[in-house]
Design an enzyme around this catalytic site. Structure first.
Site, PDB file in Angstrom:
ATOM      1  N   LYS A  28       0.803  -1.460   0.356  1.00  0.00           N
ATOM      2  CA  LYS A  28      -0.374  -0.063  -0.002  1.00  0.00           C
ATOM      3  C   LYS A  28       1.018   1.412  -0.066  1.00  0.00           C
ATOM      4  CE  LYS A  28      -3.927  -0.361   2.315  1.00  0.00           C
ATOM      5  NZ  LYS A  28      -4.416  -1.301   4.064  1.00  0.00           N
ATOM      6  N   ARG A  99      -3.547   3.116   8.905  1.00  0.00           N
ATOM      7  CA  ARG A  99      -4.207   2.010   7.862  1.00  0.00           C
ATOM      8  C   ARG A  99      -2.528   0.954   8.278  1.00  0.00           C
ATOM      9  NH1 ARG A  99      -4.872   4.300   1.535  1.00  0.00           N
ATOM     10  NH2 ARG A  99      -6.215   2.289   1.848  1.00  0.00           N
ATOM     11  N   GLY A 108      -8.014  -7.117   4.228  1.00  0.00           N
ATOM     12  CA  GLY A 108      -9.052  -6.843   5.054  1.00  0.00           C
ATOM     13  C   GLY A 108      -9.057  -8.086   6.742  1.00  0.00           C
ATOM     14  N   MET A 110      -5.722  -6.754   8.494  1.00  0.00           N
ATOM     15  CA  MET A 110      -5.317  -6.204   9.909  1.00  0.00           C
ATOM     16  C   MET A 110      -6.639  -5.115   9.804  1.00  0.00           C
ATOM     17  SD  MET A 110      -1.575  -6.494   8.949  1.00  0.00           S
ATOM     18  CE  MET A 110      -1.433  -6.051   7.565  1.00  0.00           C
ATOM     19  N   ARG A 372      -3.396  -1.929  -6.198  1.00  0.00           N
ATOM     20  CA  ARG A 372      -2.552  -2.527  -6.235  1.00  0.00           C
ATOM     21  C   ARG A 372      -3.004  -3.998  -7.455  1.00  0.00           C
ATOM     22  NH1 ARG A 372      -5.407  -4.620  -0.648  1.00  0.00           N
ATOM     23  NH2 ARG A 372      -7.996  -4.819  -2.287  1.00  0.00           N
ATOM     24  N   HIS A 490      -2.278 -41.445   1.802  1.00  0.00           N
ATOM     25  CA  HIS A 490      -3.006 -42.766   0.736  1.00  0.00           C
ATOM     26  C   HIS A 490      -3.623 -41.713  -0.563  1.00  0.00           C
ATOM     27  CE1 HIS A 490      -4.954 -45.993  -2.322  1.00  0.00           C
ATOM     28  NE2 HIS A 490      -3.140 -45.604  -2.303  1.00  0.00           N
ATOM     29  N   ARG A 596       3.620 -47.957 -13.333  1.00  0.00           N
ATOM     30  CA  ARG A 596       3.250 -48.458 -12.383  1.00  0.00           C
ATOM     31  C   ARG A 596       2.858 -49.545 -12.634  1.00  0.00           C
ATOM     32  NH1 ARG A 596       1.239 -43.781  -9.734  1.00  0.00           N
ATOM     33  NH2 ARG A 596       2.703 -42.988  -8.194  1.00  0.00           N
ATOM     34  N   ARG A 652       8.462 -49.605 -14.504  1.00  0.00           N
ATOM     35  CA  ARG A 652       8.714 -50.042 -13.255  1.00  0.00           C
ATOM     36  C   ARG A 652       8.135 -51.823 -12.930  1.00  0.00           C
ATOM     37  NH1 ARG A 652       7.667 -47.147  -7.468  1.00  0.00           N
ATOM     38  NH2 ARG A 652       6.120 -47.879  -8.368  1.00  0.00           N
ATOM     39  N   GLU A 779      16.963 -44.571  -5.371  1.00  0.00           N
ATOM     40  CA  GLU A 779      15.500 -44.232  -4.292  1.00  0.00           C
ATOM     41  C   GLU A 779      16.637 -44.776  -3.125  1.00  0.00           C
ATOM     42  OE1 GLU A 779      12.352 -45.840  -5.623  1.00  0.00           O
ATOM     43  OE2 GLU A 779      12.980 -47.686  -5.929  1.00  0.00           O
ATOM     44  N   SER A 798      16.092 -42.928 -12.776  1.00  0.00           N
ATOM     45  CA  SER A 798      14.694 -41.812 -12.382  1.00  0.00           C
ATOM     46  C   SER A 798      15.196 -41.478 -11.358  1.00  0.00           C
ATOM     47  CB  SER A 798      13.590 -42.597 -13.321  1.00  0.00           C
ATOM     48  OG  SER A 798      12.711 -41.854 -12.564  1.00  0.00           O
ATOM     49  N   GLY A 800      14.079 -41.415  -7.725  1.00  0.00           N
ATOM     50  CA  GLY A 800      12.053 -42.012  -7.365  1.00  0.00           C
ATOM     51  C   GLY A 800      11.965 -41.263  -6.052  1.00  0.00           C
ATOM     52  N   THR A 801      11.782 -39.904  -6.105  1.00  0.00           N
ATOM     53  CA  THR A 801      11.660 -38.975  -4.617  1.00  0.00           C
ATOM     54  C   THR A 801      10.794 -39.298  -3.123  1.00  0.00           C
ATOM     55  OG1 THR A 801      10.419 -37.348  -5.887  1.00  0.00           O
ATOM     56  CG2 THR A 801      12.493 -36.886  -5.802  1.00  0.00           C
ATOM     57  N   ASN A 802      10.320 -39.965  -3.424  1.00  0.00           N
ATOM     58  CA  ASN A 802       8.832 -40.175  -2.461  1.00  0.00           C
ATOM     59  C   ASN A 802      10.533 -41.177  -1.865  1.00  0.00           C
ATOM     60  OD1 ASN A 802       7.069 -39.109  -3.602  1.00  0.00           O
ATOM     61  ND2 ASN A 802       5.856 -40.675  -4.182  1.00  0.00           N
ATOM     62  N   ASP A 803      10.396 -42.642  -2.099  1.00  0.00           N
ATOM     63  CA  ASP A 803      11.283 -43.061  -1.305  1.00  0.00           C
ATOM     64  C   ASP A 803      13.054 -42.813  -0.467  1.00  0.00           C
ATOM     65  OD1 ASP A 803      10.278 -45.782  -0.505  1.00  0.00           O
ATOM     66  OD2 ASP A 803       9.897 -45.894  -2.505  1.00  0.00           O
ATOM     67  N   CYS A 865      10.243 -38.732 -10.654  1.00  0.00           N
ATOM     68  CA  CYS A 865       9.301 -39.465 -10.647  1.00  0.00           C
ATOM     69  C   CYS A 865       9.038 -39.079  -8.779  1.00  0.00           C
ATOM     70  CB  CYS A 865       8.727 -40.709 -11.316  1.00  0.00           C
ATOM     71  SG  CYS A 865       9.338 -41.390 -10.633  1.00  0.00           S
ATOM     72  N   TYR A 885      14.130 -34.409 -17.197  1.00  0.00           N
ATOM     73  CA  TYR A 885      12.921 -34.490 -18.070  1.00  0.00           C
ATOM     74  C   TYR A 885      12.470 -34.672 -15.674  1.00  0.00           C
ATOM     75  CZ  TYR A 885      12.392 -39.274 -16.679  1.00  0.00           C
ATOM     76  OH  TYR A 885      12.247 -40.271 -16.495  1.00  0.00           O
TER      77      TYR A 885
HETATM   78  P1  ADP Z   1      -7.824  -2.748   3.808  1.00  0.00           P
HETATM   79  O1  ADP Z   1      -6.000  -2.996   3.732  1.00  0.00           O
HETATM   80  O2  ADP Z   1      -8.722  -3.290   5.116  1.00  0.00           O
HETATM   81  O3  ADP Z   1      -8.376  -2.308   2.562  1.00  0.00           O
HETATM   82  P2  ADP Z   1      -7.940  -0.176   3.919  1.00  0.00           P
HETATM   83  O4  ADP Z   1      -6.625   0.769   4.146  1.00  0.00           O
HETATM   84  O5  ADP Z   1      -7.399   0.705   3.321  1.00  0.00           O
HETATM   85  O6  ADP Z   1      -7.588  -1.379   4.488  1.00  0.00           O
HETATM   86  O7  ADP Z   1      -9.053   0.917   4.721  1.00  0.00           O
HETATM   87  C1  ADP Z   1      -9.631   1.010   3.672  1.00  0.00           C
HETATM   88  C2  ADP Z   1     -10.686   2.132   4.216  1.00  0.00           C
HETATM   89  O8  ADP Z   1     -10.317   3.692   4.509  1.00  0.00           O
HETATM   90  C3  ADP Z   1     -10.664   1.905   2.670  1.00  0.00           C
HETATM   91  O9  ADP Z   1     -11.176   1.848   1.343  1.00  0.00           O
HETATM   92  C4  ADP Z   1     -10.347   3.309   1.895  1.00  0.00           C
HETATM   93  O10 ADP Z   1     -11.633   3.979   1.260  1.00  0.00           O
HETATM   94  C5  ADP Z   1     -10.396   3.826   3.585  1.00  0.00           C
HETATM   95  N1  ADP Z   1      -9.484   5.047   3.385  1.00  0.00           N
HETATM   96  C6  ADP Z   1      -8.209   4.578   3.980  1.00  0.00           C
HETATM   97  N2  ADP Z   1      -7.443   5.782   4.541  1.00  0.00           N
HETATM   98  C7  ADP Z   1      -8.203   7.278   3.711  1.00  0.00           C
HETATM   99  C8  ADP Z   1      -8.594   8.189   3.379  1.00  0.00           C
HETATM  100  N3  ADP Z   1      -7.203   8.778   3.929  1.00  0.00           N
HETATM  101  N4  ADP Z   1      -9.723   9.256   3.457  1.00  0.00           N
HETATM  102  C9  ADP Z   1     -10.488   8.489   3.251  1.00  0.00           C
HETATM  103  N5  ADP Z   1     -10.971   6.938   3.131  1.00  0.00           N
HETATM  104  C10 ADP Z   1     -10.129   5.816   3.973  1.00  0.00           C
HETATM  105 MG    MG Z   2       9.765 -46.327  -4.512  1.00  0.00          MG
HETATM  106 MG    MG Z   3      -7.529  -1.048   0.918  1.00  0.00          MG
END
Ligand code: ADP
Ligand code: MG
Ligand code: MG
Length: 907
Positions: A28, A99, A108, A110, A372, A490, A596, A652, A779, A798, A800-803, A865, A885
């Site tokens: 971010k 943020r 979402g 953190m 992103r 298995h 096999r 084999r 193997e 060949s 045989g990395t399992n064994d 294999c 291969y």
């Molecule tokens: P997450 O990583 O969970 O998406 P964000 O840090 O992106 O959390 O923030 C969540 C929401 O808060 C974003 O969708 C954004 O619209 C809003 N937000 C974050 N910073 C600002 C800001 N400076 N002004 C207005 N809205 C903000």
């Molecule tokens: Mg074997």
């Molecule tokens: Mg966001």
């Protein structure tokens, strides 16, 4: 104080960071800096580095605050200059958002805090300055709520109870007699603030801080704290994100989408994240802030007109209703829409990938808050990469690198219909052992599965665990659900091989074979009841969910062609049946790396002859039984060679311990007694005599062929007769005969002698000769260590990395369930070595073995294999050490091809 830089500022077209500094600034923060540099409107702010997160956990809150204090104060002043506002000043109130943002996106997971800097005094100033008291108090109540939740940690008392703040809002709405948040007036919002603060003190004993600086430090530390919250930890575990990466914290000036009718907030994508189509799309809300769009407080509207029309049709709204109640942004704010569209295109062109963006409109002015590279489905991943290539935005090598091998899996297996999935009831979750979607009627036994399938039913085989005897039933089932066993159990291995959906180790299910019921969390399901499995995430559902076959698009084929252009490593398949071989060939396998032979014996008639062979007590008896097996084996090989015409097929010789084939139950033993004309006691005694303390290290592999050379003779005869007959019919078979489990050169030489003698006899009988190779599996560590000796005779290796993994680590593959999960948990092991090739140990043996082998036989062909042949990082390793291969299960072939191409282009 040290002079390490911990804070990076951005704003007004300047930035100290850049897009490629995501490790330090988080995704971010890095992208906010970059957007500034390329002229996208972004509110000013600063980012505290991910390194500080680690410091926070090492030296603690107070010391970190002391370390940061100077830089933060300076950076704050810069925001104030940029905005002409002042933090904490009622006359010119600057509000901030705080943020989180890690290197890898963790949407979402953190915490984020908005509208920071408000108190009873500042809010009055904000109301005066904006001439909008309702807005000011809406911002205030949102802030107290977020701060109370995230920093002061006022949470619901139990998981059954609703959020205490929401409870208060409901209460106030009820008293007022309104339904929606935006029907509350300034006075109501004021009351909410008072009630929120009282609730915080009452339940947490903590006081809401009035001092904006104290608020800021509280929020920054809470975001660092959220790196270790439960859901973030779980998400990292699932996605394999290391804890050491830490999160950055971005602090920036607020912009307000909730200032009235010409303000708004939204989320948009430069292409469709589900299908990959090159269509701009997204959602927005008028007069709203932050998470309102995602949180579903009000129904979000579509950004584009086209999207809005499509949405309305799905929802059953008339065009009139749509235009009136849910207009697109394109209609409602045409000027800003145009700007948004231009900027999203600019961003995609800049990053040369699909962008997922957040924006806010404050009184007619557009601001970007985040961009992103968007998360996408496997299908979208391929389409977007190939489209970008075609549009000249990326080159071929980049297109290959853009695709994540494991995500190809999603394209190859049937999938649930999205709509049906929403209505389904999830019963429990197990391990996502083999991806795909399956639904059918419950059966508990393999033979029942076969029978039901024959009668036209779709079945799910539900077992405590599976064994090789269940193979036929597994093959006929739509999916497999087991109560025990891990990702290398298995059931899991076999299901992946078959490309069949499997959920393994679902601990919450109680299978009662006797009553033919399975109990899940109090719910009893009987044989014949419907369930559905999602092997991609391990979910188990009640009832039927419609599935649809995955369609392989032209883009998929184009990607595979592109891979072929760059790859050095060849990809073969592990296949025991013509059907598997066929699938693999369609996916581009250029041979069979492991065929096999044991699975071929599990058919009804064959298993009887096989048992007879094992239970016979002299060579005559064994020969007689082997002669019965010969025609079956020959036909099996013929069918496989035919499917793989022109390609090498590495067969084999018989490998597993014999006890796996014989009946351990009374009934089965009685049948064998009758078949062979001996007493049941005799059979029981023979079966018991096959008992081994350590079957994995017992009478198996080439030890079988060296103990009973007539088995090798028969198998050689079946293989080469099949090849000769096909050659006469005009086909072009390329058999390879592989001696398993060699440890000593003489073991190989003795088997080679038997094979060559038999071959000469067959060629004389048939009147034709077929070119064939004799090689071995490496193997056993001793074989790897002495491979310069073994290669004097063996024509190919060949691995045989399992064994080889089993014996190098000394871990019995069948017993790892007791300690491996704990080793992974405690990080004694970073990854499961049965899934990801262990480079340091097993890899060293492979590398050494290839070098030693080729030192005496430069033409020595080397392949691998086993499960690792389809695991991307292991495929990379195979490329690096110069193998010819890799061989993997049919549905892994495209994954291995992509990984092999990536290894080549990254070289
Ligand atoms: P997450 O990583 O969970 O998406 P964000 O840090 O992106 O959390 O923030 C969540 C929401 O808060 C974003 O969708 C954004 O619209 C809003 N937000 C974050 N910073 C600002 C800001 N400076 N002004 C207005 N809205 C903000
Ligand atoms: Mg074997
Ligand atoms: Mg966001």
């Amino acid at each position: 104080m040290d002079n390490q830089k911990r804070v990076f500022t951005f704003g007004n077209g300047h930035a100290e960071g850049r897009a490629d500094m995501r490790n330090l600034l988080g995704g971010k923060g890095a992208n906010l800096a970059e957007m500034n540099l390329i002229g996208i409107p972004v509110p000013p702010g600063f980012t505290i580095t991910t390194e500080v997160c680690n410091e926070y956990y090492e030296i603690g809150r107070e010391k970190v605050i002391a370390l940061l204090s100077d830089e933060i104060n300076k950076s704050l002043r810069l925001i104030e200059e940029n905005t002409g506002m002042k933090f904490g000043d009622p006359e010119k109130p600057l509000l901030l958002s705080v943020r989180s943002g890690a290197r890898a996106s963790m949407p979402g997971m953190m915490d984020t805090i908005l509208n920071l800097g408000l108190n009873d005094e500042v809010v009055e100033g904000l109301a005066r300055k904006t001439n909008n008291p309702r807005f000011a108090y809406d911002a205030y109540r949102r802030f107290v709520q977020m701060y109370g939740d995230v920093v002061l940690e006022l949470k619901p008392a139990s998981k059954e109870e609703i959020d205490p703040f929401e409870a208060i809002i409901d209460q106030v709405k009820k008293e007022k007699g309104v339904k929606l948040d935006n029907e509350l007036e300034t006075e109501d919002l004021k009351r909410l603030v008072t009630l929120f603060k009282a609730a915080i003190i009452e339940h947490t004993g903590k006081r809401f801080p009035d001092d904006p600086m104290e608020q800021l430090w509280g929020a920054i530390c809470a975001v660092f704290g959220s790196w270790m919250n439960e859901r973030a930890i779980l998400y990292r575990k699932m996605e394999g994100i290391p804890q050491e990466w830490g999160t950055a914290v971005t602090v920036m000036a607020m912009v307000f989408g909730n200032m009235g009718a010409n303000s708004a907030t939204g989320v948009c994508f430069s292409r469709d994240a589900a299908t990959g189509e090159d269509i701009f799309n997204g959602e927005w809300l008028v007069n709203a802030q932050g998470e309102d769009v995602v949180a579903g407080i009000r129904t979000p509207q579509q950004i584009t007109l086209e999207g809005s029309r499509r949405w309305a049709e799905l929802q059953g709204f008339s065009e009139e209703e749509r235009r009136e109640k849910f207009p697109s942004m394109e209609e409602a704010m045409p000027e800003i829409y145009k700007e948004l569209d231009a900027l999203q295109t600019k961003l995609e062109n800049h990053y040369r990938d699909m962008q997922d963006m957040e924006f806010t409109v404050q009184e007619g002015k557009l601001w970007f808050l985040q961009t992103r590279n968007g998360k996408r489905t496997g299908a979208a991943m391929v389409k977007i990469a190939m489209d970008l290539l075609q549009q000249g935005m990326i080159d071929e090598k980049t297109a290959i690198k853009r695709c994540e091998p494991l995500k190809l899996d999603e394209l190859l297996h049937p999938v649930f219909n999205k709509k049906s999935l929403q209505e389904a009831k999830e019963l429990t979750r197990g391990l996502p052992a083999s991806p795909g979607a399956a639904c059918g009627q419950i059966v508990f036994f393999a033979d029942e599965a076969v029978k039901w399938h024959k009668d036209g039913h779709k079945v799910i085989l539900v077992r405590i665990e599976t064994s090789p005897e269940d193979l036929a039933g597994m093959a006929e089932a739509e999916g497999i659900l087991t109560a025990r066993g891990g990702m290398t159990s298995h059931a899991a291995v076999v299901a992946r091989g078959m490309g069949k959906c499997c959920v393994s180790g679902a601990g919450a299910i109680n299978v009662d074979y006797k009553k033919r019921i399975v109990e899940i969390d109090g719910l009893i399901l009987k044989e014949g009841d419907y369930i559905s499995l999602n092997g991609t995430n391990g979910s188990v559902y009640k009832g039927k969910i419609a599935t649809q076959a995955a369609e392989l698009s032209g883009d998929f084929a184009a990607l595979m062609d592109l891979c072929a252009k760059y790859t050095r490593l060849k990809v073969r398949t592990n296949a025991d049946t013509p059907q598997d071989a066929e699938v693999a060939r369609r996916f581009g396998a250029v041979g069979i790396g492991l065929c096999r032979t044991e699975h071929m014996f599990f058919d009804n008639e064959k298993i009887v002859a096989m048992r007879e062979m094992i239970l016979a007590d002299d060579i005559e008896g064994r020969r007689k039984a082997l002669n019965k097996l010969l025609p079956y084996q020959k036909e099996d090989f013929k069918a496989i060679f035919k499917t793989m015409d022109g390609c090498p097929v590495n067969v084999r010789l018989l490998d597993p311990p014999l006890h796996e084939f014989v009946p351990h139950d009374k009934k089965g033993q009685a049948i064998m007694a009758e078949e062979m004309g001996v007493t049941p006691e005799y059979i029981k005694q023979r079966v018991d005599s096959l008992y081994e303390h350590n079957p994995m290290l017992g009478l198996r592999g080439c030890r079988l062929g060296n103990t009973y050379p007539e088995i090798t003779q028969m198998q050689t005869r079946a293989i080469l007769t099949a090849a000769c007959e096909l050659k006469k019919e005009g086909f072009d078979p390329h058999p390879e005969i592989m001696v398993p489990l060699i440890g000593i050169l003489y073991e190989f030489e003795a088997q080679e002698k038997v094979i060559r003698q038999e071959a000469a006899a067959i060629f004389a009988e048939q009147g034709v000769e077929v070119e064939f190779k004799i090689g071995t599996m490496i193997e056993i560590p001793r074989a790897a260590l002495t491979s310069n000796r073994i290669a004097t005779r063996a024509e190919y290796f060949s691995f045989g990395t399992n064994d080889l993994t089993q014996m190098t680590f000394g871990y019995s593959r069948d017993d790892i369930a007791t300690f491996l999960p704990i080793y992974l948990e405690k990080k004694i092991l970073k990854v499961d070595p049965f899934q990801v090739l262990d480079r340091a140990g097993v890899g060293q043996l492979i590398q050494m073995s290839v070098e030693k082998g080729r030192s005496v036989r430069p033409s020595l062909k080397c392949g691998i294999c086993g499960e690792h042949g389809g695991e991307p990082s292991s495929v990379h390793f195979c490329h690096e050490v110069g193998l010819d291969y890799v061989s993997c299960s049919p549905f892994r072939v495209p994954i291995a091809r992509l990984a092999a191409a990536q290894a080549a282009v990254e070289e």
